[in-house]
Design a protein around this motif. Structure first.
Motif, short mmCIF file in Angstrom:
data_model
loop_
_atom_site.label_atom_id
_atom_site.label_comp_id
_atom_site.label_asym_id
_atom_site.label_seq_id
_atom_site.Cartn_x
_atom_site.Cartn_y
_atom_site.Cartn_z
N GLU A 212 46.45 -7.68 -12.35
CA GLU A 212 46.59 -6.49 -11.30
C GLU A 212 45.08 -7.31 -10.75
OE1 GLU A 212 44.60 -2.21 -11.32
OE2 GLU A 212 44.82 -3.29 -13.70
N ARG A 213 44.50 -7.99 -11.21
CA ARG A 213 42.96 -8.05 -11.29
C ARG A 213 43.49 -9.31 -9.62
NH1 ARG A 213 37.09 -10.31 -14.18
NH2 ARG A 213 38.61 -7.69 -15.43
N PHE A 214 44.45 -9.74 -9.85
CA PHE A 214 44.39 -11.34 -8.81
C PHE A 214 45.24 -11.26 -7.75
CE2 PHE A 214 42.33 -13.29 -12.99
CZ PHE A 214 41.16 -13.94 -12.62
N GLY A 215 45.53 -9.66 -7.89
CA GLY A 215 46.88 -9.83 -6.49
C GLY A 215 48.06 -9.91 -7.10
N TYR A 216 48.86 -10.56 -8.33
CA TYR A 216 50.08 -11.05 -8.55
C TYR A 216 51.27 -9.57 -8.68
CZ TYR A 216 47.63 -15.33 -8.75
OH TYR A 216 47.15 -16.71 -8.66
#
Length: 217
Positions: A212-216
């Motif tokens: 979630e945090r790194f947009g995967y």
């Protein structure tokens, strides 16, 4: 954030101080080599696994942010950055890396009480997740979630977007032209690895915050 996370710092001749939070198995070795050509390196312990006495649980280059903040004064670095990688690709690369280690190196960075590391990916994944549940420092901190290495105000790059933005940012921040090495370094042995939908789901669930945090996806 190909995966242990390293955190070497670099002091350039012009006084600029840069921190590279290196997540293992994410092209970090190539970046380190490029930086060493232009700057003095610290927070790197190449002999950690070969000395009889150790002062930390993992090598200095694999410290995560919470540990690093106890060693470095706030504001010491002029610039910091990190390179992330999709958790599934990172785990596959780590599996390949572990399979290529000499038995002594595998034992030195392993977790006691879990037996021999399996040679098949699905069984190894079960082994690895059990290892990290037993100790978050497993495999010299290689399995720790990437968001644990999100150093305050560090610029985040994704390996999937290529390294050209990294070289450009480093050149601008250091005031010195930083170029990539002529060839890739520390590449894992290329071997086909089948990741089943069930194993992919297990990895995604375990590293949900990284996803979630790194947009995967």
């Amino acid at each position: 954030m190909d995966g242990a996370p390293d955190v070497p710092g670099y002091i350039f001749p012009n006084g600029r101080r840069i921190l590279f939070v290196h997540i293992p198995k994410a092209a970090g070795t190539s970046v380190e080599i490029a930086l060493r050509r232009q700057a003095a390196e610290f927070l790197f312990d190449a002999k950690f696994h070969s000395v009889p006495e150790r002062t930390t649980r993992v090598s200095a280059q694999h410290l995560h942010t919470a540990a690093l903040n106890r060693l470095v004064l706030p504001g010491f670095f002029n610039y910091s950055f990190v390179i992330t990688r999709h958790p599934v690709d990172r785990l596959v690369s780590e599996f390949r890396f572990r399979r290529g280690l000499l038995p002594a190196s595998r034992r030195a960075t392993g977790v006691r009480g879990l037996g021999r590391e399996p040679a098949e990916f699905s069984a190894w994944l079960t082994y690895a997740l059990r290892a990290v549940q037993k100790t978050p420092w497993a495999f010299d901190n290689h399995l720790r979630p990437q968001f644990h290495f999100a150093y305050p105000n560090a610029q985040v790059f994704r390996l999937e977007d290529g390294l050209e933005p990294v070289w450009q940012a480093l050149s601008e921040q250091s005031g010195i032209a930083i170029a990539p090495p002529a060839k890739r370094h520390q590449t894992s042995r290329v071997a086909p690895v089948e990741v089943s939908p069930e194993d992919r789901a297990r990895i995604v669930a375990h590293y949900a915050e990284d996803m979630e945090r790194f947009g995967y996806e």
